[in-house]
Design a protein around this motif. Structure first.
Motif, PDB file in Angstrom:
ATOM      1  N   UNK A  52      -3.003   0.125   2.642  1.00 39.01           N
ATOM      2  CA  UNK A  52      -2.605  -0.826   1.627  1.00 39.01           C
ATOM      3  C   UNK A  52      -1.461  -1.478   2.383  1.00 39.01           C
ATOM      4  N   UNK A  53      -1.281  -2.921   2.288  1.00 36.65           N
ATOM      5  CA  UNK A  53      -0.020  -3.499   2.710  1.00 36.65           C
ATOM      6  C   UNK A  53       0.475  -4.582   2.098  1.00 36.65           C
ATOM      7  N   UNK A  54       1.800  -4.655   2.092  1.00 35.62           N
ATOM      8  CA  UNK A  54       2.633  -5.623   1.403  1.00 35.62           C
ATOM      9  C   UNK A  54       2.860  -6.677   2.261  1.00 35.62           C
ATOM     10  N   UNK A  55       3.574  -7.804   1.818  1.00 39.73           N
ATOM     11  CA  UNK A  55       3.847  -9.065   2.419  1.00 39.73           C
ATOM     12  C   UNK A  55       5.231  -8.594   3.290  1.00 39.73           C
ATOM     13  N   UNK A  56       5.791  -7.475   3.255  1.00 36.89           N
ATOM     14  CA  UNK A  56       7.023  -7.322   4.189  1.00 36.89           C
ATOM     15  C   UNK A  56       6.401  -6.369   5.303  1.00 36.89           C
ATOM     16  N   UNK A  57       5.109  -5.967   5.406  1.00 35.41           N
ATOM     17  CA  UNK A  57       4.683  -5.162   6.464  1.00 35.41           C
ATOM     18  C   UNK A  57       4.651  -3.850   6.268  1.00 35.41           C
ATOM     19  N   UNK A  58       5.194  -3.294   5.041  1.00 34.35           N
ATOM     20  CA  UNK A  58       5.105  -2.243   4.643  1.00 34.35           C
ATOM     21  C   UNK A  58       3.785  -1.489   4.500  1.00 34.35           C
ATOM     22  N   UNK A  59       3.467  -0.449   4.822  1.00 34.48           N
ATOM     23  CA  UNK A  59       1.935   0.049   4.685  1.00 34.48           C
ATOM     24  C   UNK A  59       2.008   1.691   4.240  1.00 34.48           C
ATOM     25  N   UNK A  60       0.746   1.707   3.465  1.00 33.67           N
ATOM     26  CA  UNK A  60       0.560   3.107   2.999  1.00 33.67           C
ATOM     27  C   UNK A  60      -0.989   3.240   3.385  1.00 33.67           C
ATOM     28  N   UNK A  61      -1.198   4.483   4.050  1.00 31.51           N
ATOM     29  CA  UNK A  61      -2.623   5.081   4.254  1.00 31.51           C
ATOM     30  C   UNK A  61      -3.081   6.210   3.532  1.00 31.51           C
TER      31      UNK A  61
END
Length: 87
Positions: A52-61
Motif C-alpha cells: 500500500x502506498x500513499x500520494x507522499x510515497x510512504x509505503x507499507x508492505x
C-alpha cells in the motif's frame, strides 16, 4: 499519511550506523492513511505480499500466508454485503 508508533524505542546513532539501545522488548505499529495504490503479488514460495502506498510515497508492505489472505478476502465480502461503505 504514515503514522508510526514505537514503544520503548531507543537507538544509538554513531558514525552513520543505527544500533539498538536497551532491552529488545520494543513494540510498534504503523498506519497508512489516504492510500493511493494497493498491489498484491507473490512473496517467496509460500506467501502473498500486500503493498500500500500513499500520494507522499510512504509505503507499507505486509506478507501473509494464503490462509490469512483468504480470511481477509472473506471478511471484505461480508463487509460488502453488510456495510453502507460499499454502497
Amino acid at each position: 499519511m504514515l503514522n508510526l508508533r514505537v514503544d520503548d524505542f531507543m537507538v544509538e546513532l554513531k558514525d552513520g550506523a543505527i544500533k539498538n539501545v536497551g532491552p529488545s522488548n520494543k513494540t510498534g505499529s504503523a498506519k497508512l492513511f489516504d492510500v493511493e495504490s494497493a498491489e498484491v503479488r507473490e512473496f517467496g514460495d509460500k506467501r502473498v505480499k500486500l503493498v500500500f502506498e500513499d500520494d507522499e510515497g510512504n509505503e507499507v508492505q505486509v506478507a501473509l500466508f494464503p490462509e490469512n489472505v483468504r480470511k481477509i478476502a472473506s471478511d471484505i465480502e461480508n463487509l460488502e454485503d453488510d456495510s453502507p461503505v460499499f454502497e
